[in-house]
Design an enzyme around this catalytic site. Structure first.
Site, PDB file in Angstrom:
ATOM      1  N   LYS A 292      36.258  43.735  44.557  1.00  0.00           N
ATOM      2  CA  LYS A 292      36.234  44.233  43.407  1.00  0.00           C
ATOM      3  C   LYS A 292      35.164  43.861  42.552  1.00  0.00           C
ATOM      4  CE  LYS A 292      40.128  41.322  42.311  1.00  0.00           C
ATOM      5  NZ  LYS A 292      40.374  40.807  43.936  1.00  0.00           N
TER       6      LYS A 292
ATOM      7  N   ASN B  23      38.076  39.786  35.223  1.00  0.00           N
ATOM      8  CA  ASN B  23      38.291  38.797  36.269  1.00  0.00           C
ATOM      9  C   ASN B  23      36.709  38.454  36.798  1.00  0.00           C
ATOM     10  OD1 ASN B  23      39.998  37.304  37.568  1.00  0.00           O
ATOM     11  ND2 ASN B  23      39.562  38.625  39.431  1.00  0.00           N
TER      12      ASN B  23
ATOM     13  N   HIS C 131      48.024  36.703  48.087  1.00  0.00           N
ATOM     14  CA  HIS C 131      48.872  36.188  46.845  1.00  0.00           C
ATOM     15  C   HIS C 131      50.470  36.614  46.934  1.00  0.00           C
ATOM     16  CE1 HIS C 131      45.002  35.843  44.849  1.00  0.00           C
ATOM     17  NE2 HIS C 131      44.794  37.063  44.906  1.00  0.00           N
TER      18      HIS C 131
END
Length: 469
Positions: A125, A148, A194
């Site tokens: 990303k 981010n 995660h």
């Protein structure tokens, strides 16, 4: 800066005072809110106090007077258990949001028509976000890149009619942004990650899928279909018939969408498939993983109205991201690649798969599993140069399969690899720092390790004669 609207003369609690937290405080105050700020870290509290923000311990917060809790994405919302601040807000019926939600509300309230491109995925990303920002600028647009990656989203410039916001969003940020409604939403891929924060892989995927929930007519959903979870999300988004859906793939042709076969990008999002361009010529987009990133960026460019020619011209000038397969020098058929961000074997596999005839610098503080999973890529390696704590264990794995030297330090490894690559007469020799390890045995972080690699490359090239291109 973007002022956070909707909370004028109201009290908002902000928990988590890192980079995005401080930006949130500034944005809320600019919008006329009264803020309560706190962090579990004494160092972060000191930083906020030094910036002039008043602190208030959460034990003293009157939740009946608080309009919203803005939570840092690094603070647990649900798993392994909600942080006490989140639990208190939930008990009081106070909405819990993040800075991405504040950003979306501010852009919507501005009435400018500024567009939002949001990118998520387990891998790729950041490169995709940077590539899209670069493409928009090269095609004459006005891109603001953050989230981010790079700047906190509320530190970006205020919206104008010409603004295209290109924001990287993690699953944590999506979880805190129920109103996020990007004009172009991109999901690259989903692999296990995660799980400690989401409880299960299924919940992790469900959070990623929320990126598309508020899209409607005129919006575009770009979704990778090379893993089962992302493919299922693509099917679900397509079934809703809200946004225009563009599937993307690497390695297989699609009846509809954008795909890359052996590095050639095809556009089949219209009435027939056409060859869009050859990605193998793109030095900073080497490897199948980067072809997926490029497919997503290409689909974004077409959705924004750019021609194929302009998009590929932008790709050709993309400098890449620092420490991520970053080409730092080239000379006489040698290419020096800084992939210091590859802190585990899976990350290192991307660079090893992208090149042949590699003089590989690896090692540091080893992760679980070492480099055994990289065995199928060992034929790509001409020789390995081992550094740091992992040198002995890596040598054991490579023994009898790949020639190697135990160099100890990065400086010694670069010198030895440069000498060996110089003596090789192959058309392209790649001196690659892709450590497959954390950096903490010899460096503060992967950035410091990558910066030293750059310096050592220039030093080694000076010794062997001439300047690098």
């Amino acid at each position: 800066m973007i002022a956070a609207t909707g909370f004028a003369k109201r009290k908002v609690a902000v928990f988590g005072l890192g980079t995005s937290g401080l930006a949130t405080l500034r944005a809320l105050e600019a919008g006329g809110a009264t803020v309560l700020a706190w962090d579990d870290s004494e160092a972060k509290r000191a930083e906020a106090a030094a910036a002039g923000f008043a602190l208030a311990e959460i034990d003293g917060w009157d939740w009946t007077a608080i309009a919203a809790l803005v939570l840092s994405p690094g603070v647990p919302l649900t798993h392994p258990e909600p942080h006490p601040a989140a639990r208190a807000a939930q008990a009081a019926g106070v909405e819990i949001i993040g800075d991405i939600e504040l950003f979306q509300r501010a852009v919507t309230a501005s009435g400018t028509g500024a567009r939002i491109v949001a990118i998520t995925g387990t891998n790729g990303k950041s490169t995709t976000t940077a590539l899209i920002g670069h493409m928009i600028r090269r095609c004459g647009g006005e891109a603001q890149v953050g989230g981010n990656i790079g700047k906190a989203v509320l530190e970006l410039e205020a919206p104008k009619s010409t603004t295209v916001y290109v924001i990287e969003v993690s699953s944590y940020q999506i979880d805190l942004a129920p109103g996020l409604a990007p004009n172009i939403a991109i999901l690259l891929n989903i692999t296990p990650d995660h799980i400690d924060r989401h409880g299960s892989l299924a919940h992790y995927a469900a959070v990623k899928a929320r990126l598309f929930d508020r899209q409607g007519a005129g919006d575009t959903a770009i979704i990778g279909v090379d893993d089962v979870l992302s493919k299922d999300i693509c099917t679900g988004v397509s079934a809703r018939r809200a946004a225009r859906v563009v599937p993307i793939s690497v390695g297989k042709s699609l009846g509809r969408g954008v795909y890359a076969i052996d590095g050639v990008l095809y556009d089949n999002a219209g009435t027939q498939a056409v060859k869009a361009g050859d990605l193998k010529e793109m030095r900073t987009l080497a490897g199948a993983h980067n072809w997926q990133n490029a497919a997503a960026a290409y689909a974004t460019g077409r959705a924004l109205g750019y021609t194929r020619e302009k998009i590929f011209a932008a790709f050709e000038s993309f400098p890449g991201l620092a420490h991520r397969m970053e080409i730092v020098a080239e000379r006489d058929g040698m290419r020096f690649v800084n992939d210091s961000k590859a802190t585990n074997a899976d990350a290192a596999s991307k660079a090893l798969a992208a090149y042949r005839n590699i003089y590989w610098i690896a090692g540091g503080k080893a992760k679980e599993g070492g480099i055994e999973s990289l065995a199928p890529l060992f034929p790509h390696i001409a020789r390995a140069y081992l550094i740091g704590e992992a040198a002995e264990s890596f040598a054991h794995t490579l023994d009898g399969k790949v020639a190697y030297r135990q160099c100890g330090t990065l400086a010694a490894a670069v010198e030895a690899a440069t000498q060996d690559a110089t003596a090789d007469d192959a058309d392209l020799r790649v001196v690659l720092l892709s450590p497959a390890c954390a950096s903490f045995d010899q460096f503060r972080n992967f950035e410091e390790r990558g910066d030293q690699f750059r310096r050592e490359v220039q030093r080694a090239l000076a010794v062997t004669g001439g300047a690098a291109a």
